[in-house]
Design a protein around this motif. Structure first.
Motif, short mmCIF file in Angstrom:
data_model
loop_
_atom_site.label_atom_id
_atom_site.label_comp_id
_atom_site.label_asym_id
_atom_site.label_seq_id
_atom_site.Cartn_x
_atom_site.Cartn_y
_atom_site.Cartn_z
N LYS A 19 0.80 -1.21 0.00
CA LYS A 19 0.00 0.00 0.00
C LYS A 19 0.84 1.27 0.00
O LYS A 19 0.33 2.34 -0.25
CB LYS A 19 -0.94 0.03 1.23
N VAL A 20 2.11 1.17 0.29
CA VAL A 20 2.96 2.35 0.36
C VAL A 20 4.32 2.06 -0.24
O VAL A 20 4.69 0.91 -0.42
CB VAL A 20 3.18 2.82 1.83
N VAL A 21 5.04 3.12 -0.56
CA VAL A 21 6.42 2.98 -1.01
C VAL A 21 7.24 2.62 0.22
O VAL A 21 7.24 3.35 1.21
CB VAL A 21 6.92 4.30 -1.64
N THR A 22 7.93 1.50 0.16
CA THR A 22 8.65 1.03 1.33
C THR A 22 10.15 1.31 1.21
O THR A 22 10.64 1.65 0.14
CB THR A 22 8.47 -0.49 1.51
N THR A 23 10.83 1.13 2.31
CA THR A 23 12.28 1.28 2.32
C THR A 23 12.91 0.28 1.37
O THR A 23 13.87 0.60 0.67
CB THR A 23 12.82 1.08 3.74
N SER A 24 12.37 -0.93 1.32
CA SER A 24 12.94 -1.93 0.41
C SER A 24 12.77 -1.51 -1.05
O SER A 24 13.63 -1.78 -1.88
CB SER A 24 12.34 -3.31 0.66
N ASP A 25 11.64 -0.82 -1.37
CA ASP A 25 11.46 -0.29 -2.72
C ASP A 25 12.57 0.70 -3.03
O ASP A 25 13.18 0.66 -4.10
CB ASP A 25 10.11 0.44 -2.87
N LEU A 31 15.53 1.04 -1.60
CA LEU A 31 16.83 0.37 -1.69
C LEU A 31 16.98 -0.39 -3.00
O LEU A 31 18.06 -0.40 -3.60
CB LEU A 31 17.02 -0.56 -0.49
N GLU A 32 15.91 -1.01 -3.46
CA GLU A 32 15.94 -1.72 -4.73
C GLU A 32 16.22 -0.77 -5.89
O GLU A 32 17.03 -1.06 -6.77
CB GLU A 32 14.57 -2.39 -4.94
N MET A 33 15.57 0.38 -5.87
CA MET A 33 15.76 1.36 -6.94
C MET A 33 17.17 1.97 -6.86
O MET A 33 17.80 2.20 -7.89
CB MET A 33 14.70 2.46 -6.87
N ILE A 34 17.67 2.21 -5.66
CA ILE A 34 19.03 2.73 -5.49
C ILE A 34 20.03 1.71 -6.03
O ILE A 34 20.96 2.07 -6.77
CB ILE A 34 19.32 3.07 -4.02
N ASP A 35 19.85 0.44 -5.68
CA ASP A 35 20.76 -0.60 -6.16
C ASP A 35 20.73 -0.69 -7.68
O ASP A 35 21.78 -0.82 -8.33
CB ASP A 35 20.40 -1.95 -5.54
N LEU A 36 19.54 -0.57 -8.27
CA LEU A 36 19.42 -0.59 -9.72
C LEU A 36 20.15 0.59 -10.34
O LEU A 36 20.87 0.44 -11.33
CB LEU A 36 17.94 -0.58 -10.13
N MET A 37 19.99 1.77 -9.75
CA MET A 37 20.64 2.96 -10.29
C MET A 37 22.17 2.82 -10.18
O MET A 37 22.88 3.13 -11.12
CB MET A 37 20.18 4.22 -9.57
N SER A 68 30.71 12.45 -6.47
CA SER A 68 29.73 13.56 -6.49
C SER A 68 28.70 13.34 -7.60
O SER A 68 27.52 13.63 -7.41
CB SER A 68 30.43 14.91 -6.65
N GLN A 69 29.12 12.78 -8.74
CA GLN A 69 28.17 12.48 -9.81
C GLN A 69 27.20 11.38 -9.38
O GLN A 69 26.00 11.46 -9.65
CB GLN A 69 28.92 12.04 -11.08
N ALA A 70 27.70 10.36 -8.71
CA ALA A 70 26.84 9.28 -8.22
C ALA A 70 25.82 9.81 -7.22
O ALA A 70 24.64 9.48 -7.28
CB ALA A 70 27.70 8.18 -7.58
N LEU A 71 26.28 10.64 -6.31
CA LEU A 71 25.37 11.21 -5.31
C LEU A 71 24.32 12.11 -5.97
O LEU A 71 23.15 12.11 -5.55
CB LEU A 71 26.16 11.98 -4.25
N ALA A 72 24.72 12.84 -6.99
CA ALA A 72 23.75 13.70 -7.70
C ALA A 72 22.68 12.85 -8.36
O ALA A 72 21.48 13.19 -8.31
CB ALA A 72 24.47 14.57 -8.73
N GLU A 73 23.07 11.74 -8.97
CA GLU A 73 22.09 10.84 -9.59
C GLU A 73 21.15 10.25 -8.54
O GLU A 73 19.94 10.17 -8.75
CB GLU A 73 22.79 9.71 -10.35
N LEU A 74 21.70 9.84 -7.42
CA LEU A 74 20.87 9.27 -6.36
C LEU A 74 19.94 10.33 -5.76
O LEU A 74 18.80 10.03 -5.39
CB LEU A 74 21.75 8.63 -5.28
N ARG A 75 20.41 11.56 -5.68
CA ARG A 75 19.57 12.65 -5.19
C ARG A 75 18.38 12.86 -6.13
O ARG A 75 17.25 13.02 -5.69
CB ARG A 75 20.41 13.93 -5.06
N ARG A 76 18.66 12.83 -7.43
CA ARG A 76 17.57 12.98 -8.41
C ARG A 76 16.58 11.82 -8.29
O ARG A 76 15.38 12.00 -8.43
CB ARG A 76 18.13 13.08 -9.82
N LEU A 77 17.09 10.62 -8.03
CA LEU A 77 16.22 9.47 -7.85
C LEU A 77 15.29 9.68 -6.65
O LEU A 77 14.08 9.47 -6.76
CB LEU A 77 17.04 8.20 -7.63
N THR A 78 15.86 10.09 -5.53
CA THR A 78 15.02 10.28 -4.35
C THR A 78 14.01 11.40 -4.56
O THR A 78 12.88 11.31 -4.10
CB THR A 78 15.86 10.53 -3.08
#
Length: 179
Positions: A100-106, A108-114, A155-165
């Motif tokens: 029913k909600v976006v979970t932490t595992s969701d 983490l899964e998307m971060i790992d994929l990125m 810094s590039q990796a963190l920027a991409e992850l920031r955009r993801l979040t």
């Protein structure tokens, strides 16, 4: 929408399609594929409108559909790539699984994929820094680059992850709609 009102679908599309599209684009960098994913999600929503009465959160439902579509596209790309390499040459939606909600595992899964889709030096530098707790000097030595280059990769990796979040926040901050 459950009653067959196409205007309701149009309203949902206008409100949520940009969020779905932007989120999918973070992973699938081909605009045509992203457009297809977005279109297919809303077609599936329409086709299954009568069975959606138990949905508590439209944003969570759309997140799950988008997430599943992204993974499906990556699996498809992997199969095509494997087929092409073997040969020598250069459907159905996954539906909401009850969450029913976006979970932490969701997340983490998307971060790992990125992370796994980052260019190799950037991915290696990021993983060594964040998971192995290596210093920039140790990473630079391992990669054979300067510490400034390591700093740039991270810094590039963190920027991409920031955009993801930021993209994922779309699915956690939209108001729920009853349809």
């Amino acid at each position: 929408m459950r009653g067959g009102d196409t205007g309701a679908l149009g309203i949902l599309y206008m409100r949520y399609a940009p969020s779905v599209s932007n989120f999918a684009y973070r992973f699938i960098r081909v605009r045509e594929d992203v457009d297809d994913i977005t279109h297919n999600i809303f077609c599936s929503l329409w086709e299954n409108r009568e069975s959606l009465k138990d949905i508590e959160s439209l944003k969570a439902y759309l997140f799950q559909m988008t997430r599943n579509a992204i993974f499906k596209e990556f699996r498809h790309q992997q199969v095509v790539s494997e087929y092409e390499s073997e040969v020598g040459n250069d459907g159905n939606e996954n539906y909401y699984d009850g969450e029913k909600v976006v979970t932490t595992s969701d997340l983490l899964e998307m971060i790992d994929l990125m992370i796994s889709n980052m260019p190799e030096p950037q991915r290696v530098a990021f993983r060594m820094s964040r998971y192995e707790h290596k210093t920039y000097a140790e990473i630079a030595e391992h990669l054979g680059v300067s510490q400034k280059t390591v700093q740039y990769y991270i810094s590039q990796a963190l920027a991409e992850l920031r955009r993801l979040t930021e993209a994922m926040l779309i699915f956690t901050t939209l108001d729920s709609l009853n349809f």
